[in-house]
Design a protein around this motif. Sequence first.
Motif, PDB file in Angstrom:
ATOM      1  N   THR A 214       0.857  -1.202   0.000  1.00 17.81           N
ATOM      2  CA  THR A 214       0.000   0.000   0.000  1.00 17.81           C
ATOM      3  C   THR A 214       0.890   1.248   0.000  1.00 17.81           C
ATOM      4  N   SER A 215       1.943   1.189   0.804  1.00 17.58           N
ATOM      5  CA  SER A 215       2.874   2.324   0.861  1.00 17.58           C
ATOM      6  C   SER A 215       3.517   2.558  -0.514  1.00 17.58           C
ATOM      7  N   ALA A 216       3.910   1.441  -1.185  1.00 17.07           N
ATOM      8  CA  ALA A 216       4.534   1.565  -2.518  1.00 17.07           C
ATOM      9  C   ALA A 216       3.549   2.180  -3.498  1.00 17.07           C
ATOM     10  N   PHE A 217       2.288   1.775  -3.373  1.00 18.87           N
ATOM     11  CA  PHE A 217       1.245   2.290  -4.265  1.00 18.87           C
ATOM     12  C   PHE A 217       1.137   3.820  -4.111  1.00 18.87           C
ATOM     13  N   PHE A 218       1.092   4.303  -2.876  1.00 18.28           N
ATOM     14  CA  PHE A 218       0.970   5.758  -2.678  1.00 18.28           C
ATOM     15  C   PHE A 218       2.251   6.490  -3.062  1.00 18.28           C
ATOM     16  N   LEU A 219       3.403   5.827  -2.869  1.00 20.11           N
ATOM     17  CA  LEU A 219       4.659   6.461  -3.308  1.00 20.11           C
ATOM     18  C   LEU A 219       4.632   6.620  -4.836  1.00 20.11           C
ATOM     19  N   GLY A 220       4.154   5.582  -5.539  1.00 17.73           N
ATOM     20  CA  GLY A 220       4.034   5.649  -7.012  1.00 17.73           C
ATOM     21  C   GLY A 220       3.112   6.794  -7.424  1.00 17.73           C
ATOM     22  N   LEU A 221       1.979   6.916  -6.707  1.00 17.81           N
ATOM     23  CA  LEU A 221       1.051   8.021  -7.043  1.00 17.81           C
ATOM     24  C   LEU A 221       1.715   9.375  -6.788  1.00 17.81           C
ATOM     25  N   PHE A 222       2.473   9.442  -5.688  1.00 12.99           N
ATOM     26  CA  PHE A 222       3.186  10.685  -5.360  1.00 12.99           C
ATOM     27  C   PHE A 222       4.157  11.034  -6.489  1.00 12.99           C
ATOM     28  N   HIS A 224       4.071  10.028  -9.564  1.00 15.58           N
ATOM     29  CA  HIS A 224       3.290  10.334 -10.756  1.00 15.58           C
ATOM     30  C   HIS A 224       2.872  11.807 -10.741  1.00 15.58           C
ATOM     31  N   GLN A 225       2.391  12.267  -9.574  1.00 15.45           N
ATOM     32  CA  GLN A 225       1.880  13.639  -9.490  1.00 15.45           C
ATOM     33  C   GLN A 225       2.985  14.692  -9.493  1.00 15.45           C
ATOM     34  N   SER A 380       3.133   4.334 -14.345  1.00 15.92           N
ATOM     35  CA  SER A 380       3.072   4.100 -15.803  1.00 15.92           C
ATOM     36  C   SER A 380       2.038   4.949 -16.562  1.00 15.92           C
ATOM     37  N   PRO A 381       0.880   5.336 -15.950  1.00 14.24           N
ATOM     38  CA  PRO A 381      -0.040   6.196 -16.724  1.00 14.24           C
ATOM     39  C   PRO A 381       0.626   7.477 -17.247  1.00 14.24           C
ATOM     40  N   LEU A 382       1.631   7.963 -16.498  1.00 12.71           N
ATOM     41  CA  LEU A 382       2.352   9.163 -16.948  1.00 12.71           C
ATOM     42  C   LEU A 382       3.039   8.901 -18.280  1.00 12.71           C
ATOM     43  N   PHE A 423      -6.246  16.900 -12.910  1.00 15.62           N
ATOM     44  CA  PHE A 423      -5.001  16.734 -12.144  1.00 15.62           C
ATOM     45  C   PHE A 423      -4.363  15.375 -12.443  1.00 15.62           C
ATOM     46  N   ILE A 424      -5.201  14.407 -12.867  1.00  9.66           N
ATOM     47  CA  ILE A 424      -4.646  13.073 -13.173  1.00  9.66           C
ATOM     48  C   ILE A 424      -3.704  13.175 -14.378  1.00  9.66           C
ATOM     49  N   HIS A 425      -4.074  14.050 -15.312  1.00 12.91           N
ATOM     50  CA  HIS A 425      -3.256  14.207 -16.520  1.00 12.91           C
ATOM     51  C   HIS A 425      -2.186  15.296 -16.353  1.00 12.91           C
ATOM     52  N   GLY A 426      -2.318  16.077 -15.298  1.00 15.56           N
ATOM     53  CA  GLY A 426      -1.292  17.050 -14.946  1.00 15.56           C
ATOM     54  C   GLY A 426      -0.922  18.066 -16.018  1.00 15.56           C
ATOM     55  N   GLY A 427      -1.887  18.460 -16.815  1.00 16.52           N
ATOM     56  CA  GLY A 427      -1.610  19.496 -17.824  1.00 16.52           C
ATOM     57  C   GLY A 427      -1.059  18.930 -19.118  1.00 16.52           C
ATOM     58  N   LEU A 428      -0.516  17.693 -19.038  1.00 16.48           N
ATOM     59  CA  LEU A 428       0.076  17.127 -20.252  1.00 16.48           C
ATOM     60  C   LEU A 428      -0.996  16.743 -21.268  1.00 16.48           C
ATOM     61  N   HIS A 429      -2.255  16.728 -20.824  1.00 20.22           N
ATOM     62  CA  HIS A 429      -3.335  16.418 -21.775  1.00 20.22           C
ATOM     63  C   HIS A 429      -3.567  17.606 -22.710  1.00 20.22           C
ATOM     64  N   LEU A 430      -3.126  18.815 -22.294  1.00 17.54           N
ATOM     65  CA  LEU A 430      -3.281  19.999 -23.155  1.00 17.54           C
ATOM     66  C   LEU A 430      -1.962  20.232 -23.898  1.00 17.54           C
ATOM     67  N   GLN A 431      -1.482  19.167 -24.513  1.00 17.84           N
ATOM     68  CA  GLN A 431      -0.156  19.137 -25.114  1.00 17.84           C
ATOM     69  C   GLN A 431      -0.021  20.097 -26.298  1.00 17.84           C
ATOM     70  N   VAL A 432      -1.098  20.290 -27.051  1.00 20.68           N
ATOM     71  CA  VAL A 432      -1.003  21.148 -28.238  1.00 20.68           C
ATOM     72  C   VAL A 432      -0.625  22.568 -27.798  1.00 20.68           C
ATOM     73  N   THR A 433      -1.379  23.069 -26.829  1.00 19.02           N
ATOM     74  CA  THR A 433      -1.110  24.433 -26.349  1.00 19.02           C
ATOM     75  C   THR A 433       0.242  24.496 -25.637  1.00 19.02           C
ATOM     76  N   HIS A 434       0.576  23.431 -24.920  1.00 20.21           N
ATOM     77  CA  HIS A 434       1.884  23.399 -24.253  1.00 20.21           C
ATOM     78  C   HIS A 434       3.019  23.459 -25.282  1.00 20.21           C
TER      79      HIS A 434
END
Length: 503
Positions: A214-222, A224-225, A380-382, A423-434
Motif C-alpha cells: 500500500t505504501s509503494a502504491f501511494f509512493l508511485g502516485l506521489f 506520478h503527481q 506508468s499512466p504518466l 489533475f490526473i493528466h497534470g496538464g500534459l493532456h493539453l499538449q497542443v497548447t503546451h
Amino acid sequence: MGFPSPITREQVAARILAGDNLIILRNKVIRVPPSWLATHPGGPLAILHFVGRDATDEVDAFHSDATLERIDRYTIGTVDVGEHGWLSFVPPIMSGWVRRITADGSKQWYNEASPFNSETDTAPSPSTQFLLVERTEDPPRPGPTLETLQPPPTPISPKIYAQHSAAYKVLHKRVIDAGLYKTRYITGYGPEIVRYTLLAILSIVAYRYGWFITSAFFLGLFWHQVTFTAHDLGHVGVTHDWTIDRLLGIFIADLLGGLSIGWWHLPFFAVSPVFFNSLWSSYYKRVMAFDAIAKIFIPIQHKLFYVIMCFARFNLYVLSYTFLAKHAFEPRKAVGGRWWWWGEVICLGLFFCWYSSLLMAIGNWKTALGYLVVSHVVTSPLHIQIVLSHFSRSTEDFGPVESFPARQLRTTVDVICSPKIEFIHGGLHLQVTHHLFPRLPRHNLREASMLVKEFAKEHNLEYAEFGFFEGNGEVRGVLKQVADQVKIVGMVADANIRDALKK
Ligand code: HEM
C-alpha cells in the motif's frame, strides 16, 4: 542600433559555411557566439538545428523577456526577408555536418553522418524529410557547400506558412495580454501541494504500519503527481526565473524522484516505417540500429506496449544518468555555471540513500522487490500519457520551411478530459497548447487552449484531440501498422532469399 546595409542571402550562406552560427529573428541576423553554443541552457543542438533558419517563433516561445533582450545583443545586421518571410536554409547539422576541434586547436567541419532523402514524395517519407544514416565513405568535400544548404523542393506553400507565422505572433500577444503567463500559485499550485503532501503522508503511514505494498502504491502516485510540477519547472514555467525553477526542479525530480531535471525522455518504439533503415541520431550521436533485436521486438511492439510502459521509469533512470555522465566534463553552463550539475548529482545520491534504506528496512527481499515494482509500475499512466500526445500523430518532416505553429499542431494531440479530473493528466493532456507555449504556467493551459482553438479554426489547421481510451487505441494502431510492415518486409526478404537459392 542602425546597420549600414542588409546582409545578402549569399553573405549569410558564406558565413555559415565558414562556421558561423547565424539565425534569423524577424529581419535580424543573430550570430550565436561559440561561448553560448556550448553553454546554452537549452543545449547546443536546439541552436544548431536552427542555423540559417527563421527561428523567430521558436525563440519567442522558449525564452523569457530578459533572455530575448540578451539574444538581441548578438545582432550583427539585417536581411531583406521578402514578402513571405525568410526562406530558411538547411542547417549543416541536418545534413550531417558539425564543427569539431582538431589536434592543432582550430575548428574544422566534420561529416558525422550522411543525409538520407526520399527520392519520391510519399506521405510517410516526404521529399522534405531530412534523415541521417551512418557515413560509409569519406565525403567528397571537406565541408558543407552552398548546395547542402539549399532546402529541397517542397509542395508546401511559403506564403501560407508566412501567414501562420504572422498569426502565431498575434495569438502569442493575446495570450500575454490575457495575463496567462502569470502563475496561479494559490489556486493552481495550492491544491497540488495539498495532494502531494497527502500522498506522501499516506505512503509513510502505510509503511509505518507494515502495509508495504500500500505504501509503494501511494509512493508511485506521489511520483506520478510531482513529475508534472517537475516538468513545469524544467520549462521555467513556474517562477519564470531559471535559477529558482532549476533549484525547485532539482529538489523534486532528483531528490524526491531519482530522475535528472536536466533530462527526461520517452521509452522507444518505432512509429515510422522509415526506421526500417538504421538511422544516425544527431541527438544521441550514434546509429539507432535496425538490428536483430529491433527485428524481433518491433513486429510485436503493439503487444508489448503496456508491459514496457510499466517499467518505463527504469529507462528514465538510465537516460538521466547517462545525460549527467556526459555533461560531467562540459564547459560551465552560461546560466547556472556548474552548480546545477553538482546539485543534481548530490540530490540523486541522496535519493538512492533514502529509497534503498526504505527497501532494506523492509527486511524481506520478496516484499522489497514487490515494493520496488509496485512503486514504479504505478507511475506508468504518466508514460502512457506522454506517448499518447506524441506518437499517434504525424512523424513526417516537412523541412525547415514549415512554420512553428503548423508543425506543433500537426505533430501533437490533446487528451480530452473534464477539468474536475485533469489533475490526473497534470496538464500534459493539453499538449497542443503546451507545445505552442512551453513556458506557459500549466494551470492556464485550458484558458489558452480556447484561444489556440480559435486560431486553428481561422487558419484551417487541425487542433487534434481524443479521449484517453480512444487515444490508447490510436497509439496501438500506429504501433501495429509499423509492426505489420516490418513483418511484410521480413516476408519479402525471405521470399527473395528462397528465390535466389532456387536459381
Ligand atoms: C544567442 C542565442 C540564444 C541565447 C542567448 C539563448 C539563451 C537561453 C536561455 C538563457 C535559456 C533558459 C531559459 C530562459 O532564461 O529564457 C534558454 C533556453 C532554451 N533555448 Fe535558448 N538561447 C538562444 C538561442 C536559441 C535558439 C536559436 C533556440 C532554438 C529554437 C533555442 C532554444 C531553447 C530551448 C529549447 C530552451 C529550453 C526551454 C524549455 O525547455 O522550455 N535557444 N536559452
